[in-house]
Structures are given as C-alpha cells and as structure tokens.
Design a protein around this motif. Structure first.
Motif, PDB file in Angstrom:
ATOM      1  N   PRO A  38       4.969  36.666   5.948  1.00  0.00           N
ATOM      2  CA  PRO A  38       4.993  36.232   7.357  1.00  0.00           C
ATOM      3  C   PRO A  38       6.316  36.629   7.994  1.00  0.00           C
ATOM      4  N   LYS A  39       6.320  36.722   9.314  1.00  0.00           N
ATOM      5  CA  LYS A  39       7.577  36.980  10.019  1.00  0.00           C
ATOM      6  C   LYS A  39       8.418  35.709  10.092  1.00  0.00           C
ATOM      7  N   THR A  40       7.736  34.555  10.235  1.00  0.00           N
ATOM      8  CA  THR A  40       8.421  33.270  10.346  1.00  0.00           C
ATOM      9  C   THR A  40       7.677  32.235   9.519  1.00  0.00           C
TER      10      THR A  40
ATOM     11  N   ALA B  88      14.050  32.921  -2.069  1.00  0.00           N
ATOM     12  CA  ALA B  88      13.722  33.689  -3.263  1.00  0.00           C
ATOM     13  C   ALA B  88      12.444  34.508  -3.112  1.00  0.00           C
ATOM     14  N   VAL B  89      11.431  33.940  -2.453  1.00  0.00           N
ATOM     15  CA  VAL B  89      10.113  34.589  -2.407  1.00  0.00           C
ATOM     16  C   VAL B  89       9.883  35.348  -1.102  1.00  0.00           C
ATOM     17  N   LEU B  90      10.408  34.827   0.010  1.00  0.00           N
ATOM     18  CA  LEU B  90      10.167  35.432   1.323  1.00  0.00           C
ATOM     19  C   LEU B  90      11.496  35.817   1.974  1.00  0.00           C
ATOM     20  N   PRO B  91      12.226  36.745   1.385  1.00  0.00           N
ATOM     21  CA  PRO B  91      13.559  37.075   1.899  1.00  0.00           C
ATOM     22  C   PRO B  91      13.548  37.682   3.292  1.00  0.00           C
ATOM     23  N   ASP B  92      12.435  38.292   3.688  1.00  0.00           N
ATOM     24  CA  ASP B  92      12.368  38.941   5.001  1.00  0.00           C
ATOM     25  C   ASP B  92      11.875  38.009   6.097  1.00  0.00           C
TER      26      ASP B  92
ATOM     27  N   VAL C 275      14.076  25.364   0.880  1.00  0.00           N
ATOM     28  CA  VAL C 275      14.921  26.414   1.446  1.00  0.00           C
ATOM     29  C   VAL C 275      15.240  27.455   0.389  1.00  0.00           C
ATOM     30  N   ASP C 276      15.583  27.020  -0.810  1.00  0.00           N
ATOM     31  CA  ASP C 276      15.892  27.950  -1.902  1.00  0.00           C
ATOM     32  C   ASP C 276      14.667  28.780  -2.283  1.00  0.00           C
TER      33      ASP C 276
END
Length: 470
Positions: A143-145, A160-164, A155-156
């Motif tokens: 997702p973008k957001t 880790a999984v969705l860095p972008d 948050v962590d």
C-alpha cells in the motif's frame, strides 16, 4: 491457497527476543476451536479456489495466529489497496483473541474488507507475520499508506515489512485513547476544543506545531509521554459494529465476518447502480468543470468536489509573486485562515498549502479558484484519481499497468485471471447476472476449444507432411 507456518517462537515484548514458549493453553488457541476453524476454511476453499488462508504455529506446534481472505478481496485490493487500515481494536472475549480486519475505502468511500486475522497476542512477531502473510496473499503489492493505532510494536513491524508505505496513526484511535489517557483533562474548560482543533483542523505543519505547543503549555503537558508520540491521521472508524457476545467462538465470528463482507459488497453494488444512471446528481452551476466532475466521479465524491467548488465562489484571490513559470497566489475565505497556492504554467500544476489533494485526492477550493483565474475550466488529468471515479473497477488496475511493461507475458496471464475472477465475483450477487456470466463463459470456452482443436489439427498436418518428406 493455504499456508501453514510452523516452528515459530513467540516474541516476548519485555525482553525483545524470541523465546520458546512451554506447552500452556493460554499461549495457543484451543485445539478444538482451531481445528473447527481450519475445517471451515477448507470448505470455503472448495467453493472459492482463490480463497487464501494461513496459520502460524508456535515452537510446540500449537496454533497461534490465523489470516484469511476470499477471492473477491484480492480483486478489491488490486483497485483500492493504495490505502490500508489495520484495525485491531476488536476482541473475542471467550478466547481472549484479537480480531484484526484489514480494510480500505472503495470509490464510494465505503469500507471494503481485504482480509481478517485472529492474533493471540500483541507482539512484533505476530504483527510481522500478519503483514508478511497479507503481502503474500496480495502478490506483494505494498500500500502507499497504512493506518494503524499507536502501538510501538506495530510501528516496528510496518517498518520491517512495508518500508515503502507511509505509516499514519488514525484520528479515531487518537480520540479513543485520549479519552483513556487524558480523562481528567476533559473536565478542564477549553481542553477538548483545543485538542480537537490540533488533530482535525490544521492545514499546515506550522499551524499544527503552533497549536500543539499552545496545548502543551496551557495544560502543562510537555512531559506527557503519550501525547509526545501522536501524529496526524485519517478519521476512520472501526469496521465492526457487532455487539460483543461472550459466547461467540472463532468459527461464529469468522462466519459473521463473511456475512459482513457480503453485506458491504451489496451496498457497493447498489451504489454502483445508483451511479450508473438510476440516481442523477444535482448540478448547481453552468460551469463546465462541475459538469465534468459529475460525469467522472461517483456520487459521494462528486458531492465532496461540489462542496469545494462552491466554496471557491466566495474566496478572494491575490497574486503575490511570479516568475517565468511559477505564480504564487494568496487566497482568503471570509472569517477563515489564508492559504497559499503555487501555479506552474508549463504543466498546469497547482500546489496548495492546505494539502487537500495530497491527503484526500480531490482538488481543494483554493486550487479550483486558481485554475478558474487562469482560465482553465476542466480538472487537469493528473488530478483525477481513478480510484474515485465511476470507472474505478473497469480495465486494468494501476499496479498491473506498471508491471506489464516489464513482464508482458506473465502479466498477461495475471490479467486474464484477474478479469475472470472479477466476472465471477461480480456475477454471483444476482441470479440474472450469474446466468449472463455462465452463458458467456460457456461460449468463450467453446471458442477456445475450437481454436485448440484447429491448432492441434494444423500441428498433426505438419507432422504428416514432415514424415512424407523424409
């Protein structure tokens, strides 16, 4: 598609490390309930070949977490997965299990469900597993957001999984937790008004920071640890309004979830019908840009656009700076704050300080006023997001358009599968549409078999000719 993940330790949030958990019922789902749920998912998979579920096991082989989604949810995510909300506020009391639906907003701003999880605990390990599994179920389209609550372990996991993805905290969560964390302050005059203005009524970062500092200073909250972690978010509500039932088990809740999915899809289908001609919107001016918006946007989004457009009729505009390409304007609505808009004459780009388009996807009345002043009487193509239009679910999703240029052959196969699944999931709601889909698919299959027979005959003829030449 099913996935079992075994031999996973359960992470301790106190120690920050992975440890093996002894065989205790409280650290895993009850075997009978877990097996009943697995059997239910397997039956669903027989009916829906694209149904996906995954299970996480602890180091002793006991079930800890579940995730599932049906085939239609994958299609919906392809179109509306730019924004993802992970809501873990609902609990099933009988098992002390977190129920965490993942959802977004469709082109009518209705909630659309992408999948659901049962989580045994709130740990980084559980959240990472859930997000990794969700990505696998959705062909790894990030997702973008993503909106979540303010849990630090979450948050962590997102990092880790969705860095972008851009991670935001939902305003609904902030308001809910504020009532718990700052309950005494709500009794003090002026606190609630100022607090709500901070989180809901700031157009710029500078304005937010100014009001926030005023709030902290006025109520002596500079050292409050909870307030220091807050940030802006989307105003969202919990997807479930199901009354709490202490006797509700995992299977019953999974069944209720799928009933909720069906109900919401029928609401979307009804709104699609309304948008396609059964209910006309009211156009209030003779402006070409308003007529264009009525033609392209869904009814819900057109009303939002129309509100912005009507506001631009009562706002003053003043040019404050200009060079060869960029012109800057100051806009003021009576009794309201000022906004600044920059206009690029080379490509008709407008950038407003209120950032309405960046946060909502619709041009604000400040930008519309500037376009009108520049004699631009249509919405520039770059500011029409397909996800808000009547044709949001038509054609190829944006993600596939990007990828087909790189892997044309494989993406063509993916596109065919996507179209077929889309036809299937849309047609099952109404008997007449189901018959149309069945007849068309039957004719299509006959034509494909004719082509295959012809190809086979040509191949055999070539073999015979080759033998004759030897």
């Amino acid at each position: 598609m099913a996935k079992d993940v075994g031999n996973k330790g359960v992470q301790s949030s106190n120690m920050g490390c992975t440890v093996c958990v002894p065989d205790k019922r409280i650290n895993s789902l009850q075997p009978e309930a877990a097996q009943c749920l697995l059997n239910y998912f397997r039956r669903l998979q027989v009916e829906d070949l694209s149904f996906f579920y995954a299970v996480q096991l602890d180091s002793n082989g006991f079930t800890t977490n579940f995730f599932w989604r049906d085939g239609r949810s994958k299609v919906d995510y392809d179109y509306f997965g730019d924004v993802l909300i992970l809501d873990k506020t609902f609990r099933i009391e009988e098992h002390n299990i977190i129920c965490a639906p993942l959802w977004g907003l469709n082109h009518h701003r209705q909630q659309v469900l992408f999948g659901c999880a049962f989580l045994l605990n709130e740990s980084t390990d559980s959240f990472v597993w859930l997000l990794e599994t969700f990505m696998e179920a959705m062909d790894r389209h990030q997702p973008k957001t993503i909106f979540t609550d303010e849990n630090e372990l979450m948050v962590d996991a997102v990092k880790a999984v969705l860095p972008d993805a851009e991670h935001r905290i939902g305003i609904w969560y902030i308001r809910q937790n504020a009532l718990k964390q700052l309950s005494a302050l709500y009794m003090q005059p002026g606190f609630e008004i100022l607090f709500n203005k901070c989180i809901s009524d700031c157009q710029t970062e500078e304005e937010f920071e100014s009001r926030w500092e005023s709030l902290l200073e006025r109520f002596d909250l500079s050292e409050n640890p909870w307030l220091s972690r807050l940030q802006h978010g989307e105003n969202i509500k919990s997807v479930f309004q199901i009354p709490k039932n202490e006797n509700m088990g995992l299977l019953e809740f999974a069944q209720q979830y799928l009933e909720e999915v069906k109900r919401r899809r029928l609401e979307e289908l009804d709104e699609d019908f309304q948008c396609n001609g059964t209910a006309q919107v009211t156009i209030l001016t003779s402006s070409a840009i308003e007529r264009q918006a009525a033609d392209i946007y869904t009814r819900t989004l057109f009303k939002t656009f129309q509100e912005e457009f009507l506001k631009c009729l009562s706002v003053t505009i003043e040019e404050t700076a200009s060079n060869e390409t960029i012109t800057t304007y100051k806009l003021t609505e009576e009794g309201q704050k000022e906004s600044v808009v920059e206009f690029n004459c080379l490509d008709s780009r407008v950038a407003c300080s209120c950032k309405k388009f960046e946060s909502f996807g619709i041009l604000c009345f400040h930008a519309l006023k500037v376009l009108n002043a520049r004699n631009i009487f249509h919405i520039p193509h770059k500011y029409v997001l397909k996800r808000w239009t009547k044709s949001a679910k038509c054609g190829v999703p944006y993600e596939y358009e990007q990828e087909m240029a790189d892997e044309m052959k494989q993406q063509t196969v993916n596109l065919l599968m996507h179209k077929t699944l889309n036809v299937f999931t849309k047609s099952v709601a109404i008997e007449d549409s189901k018959k149309i889909a069945g007849d068309c698919l039957g004719k299509t299959l006959e034509q494909i078999e004719d082509v295959l027979r012809a190809k086979k005959a040509d191949h055999l003829e070539m073999i015979d000719m080759s033998r004759g030449m030897i």
